[in-house]
Design a protein around this motif. Structure first.
Motif, PDB file in Angstrom:
ATOM      1  N   MET A 173      33.886  43.013  31.103  1.00 35.25           N
ATOM      2  CA  MET A 173      32.570  43.139  30.487  1.00 35.25           C
ATOM      3  C   MET A 173      31.759  41.879  30.696  1.00 35.25           C
ATOM      4  SD  MET A 173      32.661  45.016  26.781  1.00 35.25           S
ATOM      5  CE  MET A 173      31.051  44.327  26.456  1.00 35.25           C
ATOM      6  N   PRO A 174      30.467  42.024  31.033  1.00 31.67           N
ATOM      7  CA  PRO A 174      29.606  40.833  31.079  1.00 31.67           C
ATOM      8  C   PRO A 174      29.445  40.259  29.681  1.00 31.67           C
ATOM      9  CG  PRO A 174      28.301  42.838  31.309  1.00 31.67           C
ATOM     10  CD  PRO A 174      29.731  43.260  31.365  1.00 31.67           C
ATOM     11  N   LEU A 175      29.425  38.942  29.594  1.00 33.64           N
ATOM     12  CA  LEU A 175      29.256  38.311  28.282  1.00 33.64           C
ATOM     13  C   LEU A 175      27.912  38.670  27.666  1.00 33.64           C
ATOM     14  CD1 LEU A 175      30.742  34.727  28.650  1.00 33.64           C
ATOM     15  CD2 LEU A 175      31.605  36.604  27.257  1.00 33.64           C
ATOM     16  N   LEU A 176      26.900  38.815  28.517  1.00 29.36           N
ATOM     17  CA  LEU A 176      25.557  39.133  28.036  1.00 29.36           C
ATOM     18  C   LEU A 176      25.031  40.355  28.791  1.00 29.36           C
ATOM     19  CD1 LEU A 176      24.149  35.502  27.978  1.00 29.36           C
ATOM     20  CD2 LEU A 176      25.086  36.777  26.053  1.00 29.36           C
ATOM     21  N   PRO A 177      25.431  41.576  28.381  1.00 31.37           N
ATOM     22  CA  PRO A 177      24.979  42.773  29.100  1.00 31.37           C
ATOM     23  C   PRO A 177      23.461  42.911  29.068  1.00 31.37           C
ATOM     24  CG  PRO A 177      26.766  43.274  27.558  1.00 31.37           C
ATOM     25  CD  PRO A 177      26.305  41.895  27.252  1.00 31.37           C
ATOM     26  N   ASP A 178      22.915  43.348  30.182  1.00 28.52           N
ATOM     27  CA  ASP A 178      21.475  43.564  30.299  1.00 28.52           C
ATOM     28  C   ASP A 178      21.269  44.950  30.894  1.00 28.52           C
ATOM     29  OD1 ASP A 178      18.779  43.598  30.691  1.00 28.52           O
ATOM     30  OD2 ASP A 178      18.667  41.754  31.853  1.00 28.52           O
ATOM     31  N   ASN A 179      20.762  45.889  30.080  1.00 24.02           N
ATOM     32  CA  ASN A 179      20.590  47.265  30.537  1.00 24.02           C
ATOM     33  C   ASN A 179      19.538  47.406  31.634  1.00 24.02           C
ATOM     34  OD1 ASN A 179      22.529  48.299  28.826  1.00 24.02           O
ATOM     35  ND2 ASN A 179      21.092  48.634  27.165  1.00 24.02           N
ATOM     36  N   SER A 180      18.685  46.392  31.794  1.00 23.45           N
ATOM     37  CA  SER A 180      17.598  46.497  32.768  1.00 23.45           C
ATOM     38  C   SER A 180      18.068  46.202  34.190  1.00 23.45           C
ATOM     39  CB  SER A 180      16.459  45.541  32.397  1.00 23.45           C
ATOM     40  OG  SER A 180      16.909  44.187  32.428  1.00 23.45           O
ATOM     41  N   ARG A 181      19.295  45.651  34.349  1.00 26.84           N
ATOM     42  CA  ARG A 181      19.786  45.357  35.688  1.00 26.84           C
ATOM     43  C   ARG A 181      21.301  45.456  35.712  1.00 26.84           C
ATOM     44  NH1 ARG A 181      18.613  38.810  36.043  1.00 26.84           N
ATOM     45  NH2 ARG A 181      19.867  38.192  34.239  1.00 26.84           N
ATOM     46  N   ALA A 182      21.839  45.663  36.911  1.00 19.95           N
ATOM     47  CA  ALA A 182      23.284  45.808  37.076  1.00 19.95           C
ATOM     48  C   ALA A 182      23.978  44.471  36.813  1.00 19.95           C
ATOM     49  CB  ALA A 182      23.596  46.291  38.489  1.00 19.95           C
ATOM     50  N   PRO A 183      25.205  44.510  36.249  1.00 21.60           N
ATOM     51  CA  PRO A 183      25.930  43.262  35.991  1.00 21.60           C
ATOM     52  C   PRO A 183      26.183  42.489  37.279  1.00 21.60           C
ATOM     53  CG  PRO A 183      26.979  45.128  34.877  1.00 21.60           C
ATOM     54  CD  PRO A 183      25.942  45.686  35.792  1.00 21.60           C
ATOM     55  N   SER A 184      26.005  41.189  37.208  1.00 24.27           N
ATOM     56  CA  SER A 184      26.225  40.339  38.379  1.00 24.27           C
ATOM     57  C   SER A 184      27.711  40.051  38.549  1.00 24.27           C
ATOM     58  CB  SER A 184      25.460  39.024  38.214  1.00 24.27           C
ATOM     59  OG  SER A 184      25.826  38.101  39.212  1.00 24.27           O
ATOM     60  N   LYS A 185      28.186  40.164  39.783  1.00 27.29           N
ATOM     61  CA  LYS A 185      29.597  39.897  40.065  1.00 27.29           C
ATOM     62  C   LYS A 185      29.958  38.458  39.738  1.00 27.29           C
ATOM     63  CE  LYS A 185      32.941  39.873  43.865  1.00 27.29           C
ATOM     64  NZ  LYS A 185      33.163  40.123  45.299  1.00 27.29           N
ATOM     65  N   ASN A 186      29.011  37.538  39.946  1.00 26.73           N
ATOM     66  CA  ASN A 186      29.271  36.118  39.720  1.00 26.73           C
ATOM     67  C   ASN A 186      28.802  35.646  38.353  1.00 26.73           C
ATOM     68  OD1 ASN A 186      30.336  35.790  42.346  1.00 26.73           O
ATOM     69  ND2 ASN A 186      28.270  35.685  43.178  1.00 26.73           N
ATOM     70  N   GLY A 187      28.288  36.568  37.544  1.00 23.26           N
ATOM     71  CA  GLY A 187      27.838  36.193  36.208  1.00 23.26           C
ATOM     72  C   GLY A 187      29.006  35.993  35.258  1.00 23.26           C
ATOM     73  N   PRO A 188      28.748  35.444  34.070  1.00 24.55           N
ATOM     74  CA  PRO A 188      29.828  35.222  33.095  1.00 24.55           C
ATOM     75  C   PRO A 188      30.380  36.549  32.578  1.00 24.55           C
ATOM     76  CG  PRO A 188      27.681  34.751  32.125  1.00 24.55           C
ATOM     77  CD  PRO A 188      27.439  34.992  33.578  1.00 24.55           C
ATOM     78  N   ARG A 189      31.692  36.709  32.685  1.00 22.69           N
ATOM     79  CA  ARG A 189      32.352  37.933  32.261  1.00 22.69           C
ATOM     80  C   ARG A 189      33.650  37.593  31.537  1.00 22.69           C
ATOM     81  NH1 ARG A 189      33.089  41.603  37.461  1.00 22.69           N
ATOM     82  NH2 ARG A 189      34.205  39.753  38.153  1.00 22.69           N
ATOM     83  N   ARG A 190      34.183  38.570  30.806  1.00 23.53           N
ATOM     84  CA  ARG A 190      35.484  38.379  30.163  1.00 23.53           C
ATOM     85  C   ARG A 190      36.381  39.555  30.516  1.00 23.53           C
ATOM     86  NH1 ARG A 190      36.764  40.959  25.456  1.00 23.53           N
ATOM     87  NH2 ARG A 190      38.124  39.223  24.899  1.00 23.53           N
ATOM     88  N   ARG A 191      37.677  39.272  30.638  1.00 19.13           N
ATOM     89  CA  ARG A 191      38.663  40.284  30.986  1.00 19.13           C
ATOM     90  C   ARG A 191      39.467  40.711  29.757  1.00 19.13           C
ATOM     91  NH1 ARG A 191      41.591  37.994  36.503  1.00 19.13           N
ATOM     92  NH2 ARG A 191      39.745  37.946  37.861  1.00 19.13           N
ATOM     93  N   SER A 192      39.853  41.979  29.759  1.00 25.29           N
ATOM     94  CA  SER A 192      40.730  42.510  28.715  1.00 25.29           C
ATOM     95  C   SER A 192      41.882  43.239  29.399  1.00 25.29           C
ATOM     96  CB  SER A 192      39.961  43.467  27.791  1.00 25.29           C
ATOM     97  OG  SER A 192      40.828  44.050  26.829  1.00 25.29           O
ATOM     98  N   LEU A 193      43.091  42.744  29.206  1.00 26.94           N
ATOM     99  CA  LEU A 193      44.261  43.327  29.859  1.00 26.94           C
ATOM    100  C   LEU A 193      44.568  44.701  29.259  1.00 26.94           C
ATOM    101  CD1 LEU A 193      46.667  42.995  31.819  1.00 26.94           C
ATOM    102  CD2 LEU A 193      47.927  41.929  29.924  1.00 26.94           C
ATOM    103  N   ILE A 194      44.633  45.726  30.142  1.00 30.47           N
ATOM    104  CA  ILE A 194      44.935  47.091  29.699  1.00 30.47           C
ATOM    105  C   ILE A 194      46.396  47.434  29.951  1.00 30.47           C
ATOM    106  CG2 ILE A 194      44.385  49.539  30.037  1.00 30.47           C
ATOM    107  CD1 ILE A 194      41.582  48.711  30.884  1.00 30.47           C
ATOM    108  N   ALA A 195      46.897  47.119  31.145  1.00 32.79           N
ATOM    109  CA  ALA A 195      48.287  47.439  31.478  1.00 32.79           C
ATOM    110  C   ALA A 195      48.761  46.528  32.600  1.00 32.79           C
ATOM    111  CB  ALA A 195      48.423  48.901  31.892  1.00 32.79           C
ATOM    112  N   GLU A 196      50.085  46.369  32.663  1.00 36.47           N
ATOM    113  CA  GLU A 196      50.707  45.580  33.722  1.00 36.47           C
ATOM    114  C   GLU A 196      51.857  46.381  34.319  1.00 36.47           C
ATOM    115  OE1 GLU A 196      52.768  41.162  34.445  1.00 36.47           O
ATOM    116  OE2 GLU A 196      51.826  41.679  32.519  1.00 36.47           O
ATOM    117  N   TYR A 197      51.921  46.423  35.647  1.00 30.05           N
ATOM    118  CA  TYR A 197      52.925  47.226  36.346  1.00 30.05           C
ATOM    119  C   TYR A 197      53.720  46.340  37.294  1.00 30.05           C
ATOM    120  CZ  TYR A 197      49.465  50.788  34.998  1.00 30.05           C
ATOM    121  OH  TYR A 197      48.567  51.559  34.312  1.00 30.05           O
ATOM    122  N   CYS A 198      55.005  46.640  37.421  1.00 31.59           N
ATOM    123  CA  CYS A 198      55.863  45.921  38.360  1.00 31.59           C
ATOM    124  C   CYS A 198      55.854  46.664  39.693  1.00 31.59           C
ATOM    125  CB  CYS A 198      57.285  45.825  37.804  1.00 31.59           C
ATOM    126  SG  CYS A 198      58.432  44.987  38.921  1.00 31.59           S
TER     127      CYS A 198
END
Length: 437
Positions: A173-198
């Motif tokens: 998720m972008p730290l500061l979502p902006d509905n007027s434009r698509a999230p920037s790949k290089n913008g500030p984002r945070r990760r949330s781990l959903i699953a881990e597979y071996c």
């Protein structure tokens, strides 16, 4: 070598996202980009303060005495944190408003897709090799269904399967979502781990789902499907099926290293009687193969008597062999579709199963989305109404099992579900209700 005063003047023209990004350049830029004066200006332009802290003088903006107090009495970065907390809270409020209305058939929010778009949510996979190097795969194709979303990644530059150790699935998720434009790949984002597979010894530790002329499919719980090129034994694509139940929470509320833990259920008093068993359960079942839907049905008032409890499971019969009025056809040719930039195909006799089981109060009790396959049974059909080959589909996780029996009718070229049974773990039921089956 540029003076700090000049840098500060330049930074004062940046928006919040750019300011957060420039703060990652080095320590000097980080401290300058934390300046309370710049962030108080950004904060005030977005959120109406209770008291006026700005006044206009010619073409310049200056702070009044209250503004000076707000600057000097606060630690560096205070107004940056305040701005980010308020922005994140506003997004959460907007998302919660969208997911408030619930579909009576599925027991899930009606506007999951809109809520995910409003939050700027996306998903990535991170492949880690045995040397500790990480390979991030971001580009993905999304396919939304009634109760799940299927995410497909493919690339021409996958790392070699033999050197890979793990695959991690993250919500981003972008730290500061902006509905007027698509999230920037290089913008500030945070990760949330959903699953881990071996991925070590993938072909031995996973379930073989099927194959076509080009790829072999292997499945890992929860919901992961890995396609390998037959000739090279290298990754062709990765597909993940995610059920909408708690999807937003798992994709946003976890950390980069720890998965989000769902809160325990708060049972309604006297809503279950161990002597009587489960009752009033509803099942919403989807079977699909990417772009094609084979079955979408809702089954009401399922129940389990005390005599249906054995070997640590409670049995809920959805479709019975004896009652041919409830036997269900699958629409279309069953298979799982896949594609890459160059190739595409369809692996027959496998599909994605979405199960949404609601308790007697309408709350999601057991939900999953997973790739499954149909296996030819050795026994012949004993049903007078059907003459054809018997196929079975089985799914199991820590909370329960699903057993499906199908008959292939050669004359009409279709599958019929003649038996469908859910087995719910007594441990799952006891944790849900606080009882002792």
């Amino acid at each position: 070598s540029m003076p700090s005063e000049m840098l500060m003047k330049i930074f004062s023209y940046l928006d919040a996202v750019s300011l957060l990004s420039v703060g990652c350049v080095n320590k000097h830029f980080y401290h300058l980009a934390n300046d309370n004066g710049i962030w108080l200006k950004i904060y005030s332009s977005c959120f109406q303060p209770k008291r006026t802290i700005w006044k206009m003088k010619s073409e310049e903006t200056e702070t009044v005495s209250l503004g000076r107090a707000a600057l000097h009495d606060r630690k560096p970065g205070y107004w940056k944190k305040e701005y980010m907390f308020k922005q994140i809270a506003a997004v959460k409020t907007r998302v919660m408003r969208l997911v408030k209305r619930v579909d009576p058939y599925t027991g899930l929010p009606c506007k999951n897709k809109e809520a995910m778009k409003a939050s700027g949510l996306s998903w990535i996979i991170v492949l880690k090799d045995k040397n500790g190097k990480e390979h991030v795969m971001e580009k993905a194709n999304l396919s939304f269904k009634d109760t799940s979303v299927t995410i497909l990644w493919y690339s021409t530059s996958w790392p070699c399967l033999d050197i890979l150790s793990t695959l991690k699935l993250f919500g981003v998720m972008p730290l500061l979502p902006d509905n007027s434009r698509a999230p920037s790949k290089n913008g500030p984002r945070r990760r949330s781990l959903i699953a881990e597979y071996c991925l070590a010894n993938l072909t031995e530790s996973s379930v073989a789902v099927g194959a076509d002329k080009l790829v072999q499919l292997f499945s890992l719980n929860p919901g992961l499907l890995v396609g390998l090129w037959k000739e090279k034994n290298e990754i062709a694509f990765v597909m993940v099926s995610l059920h909408y139940h708690q999807l937003l929470e798992r994709s946003t509320l976890g950390s980069a290293t720890i998965q989000y833990a769902l809160p325990p259920n708060k049972p309604v008093l006297d809503d279950v009687d161990p002597e009587y068993g489960l009752h009033g359960y509803d099942l919403h079942l989807d079977m699909h193969g990417g772009s094609c839907a084979y079955l979408c049905g809702t089954f009401k008032s399922l129940f389990c008597r005390k005599g249906d409890i054995e070997n640590g499971y409670l049995r809920l019969t959805v479709v019975s062999l004896k009652d041919n009025r409830k036997h269900l056809p699958l629409i279309g040719t069953v298979g799982l579709s896949w594609e890459t930039d160059v190739f595409k195909g369809n692996v027959k006799n496998c599909y994605v199963m979405d199960v949404t089981l609601l308790d007697e109060t309408g709350k999601p009790f057991w939900c999953f989305s997973a790739p499954v396959y149909m296996e030819l049974s050795s026994k012949a059909s004993s049903l007078y109404d059907y003459m054809g080959c018997i196929y079975t589909t089985d799914y199991a996780d820590s909370e329960g099992k699903v057993c499906v029996e199908l008959v292939w009718l050669e004359e009409t070229m279709e599958y019929f579900i003649v038996n469908l049974v859910l087995y719910i773990s007594t441990k799952k039921v006891n944790n849900w209700y606080g009882t002792n089956y």
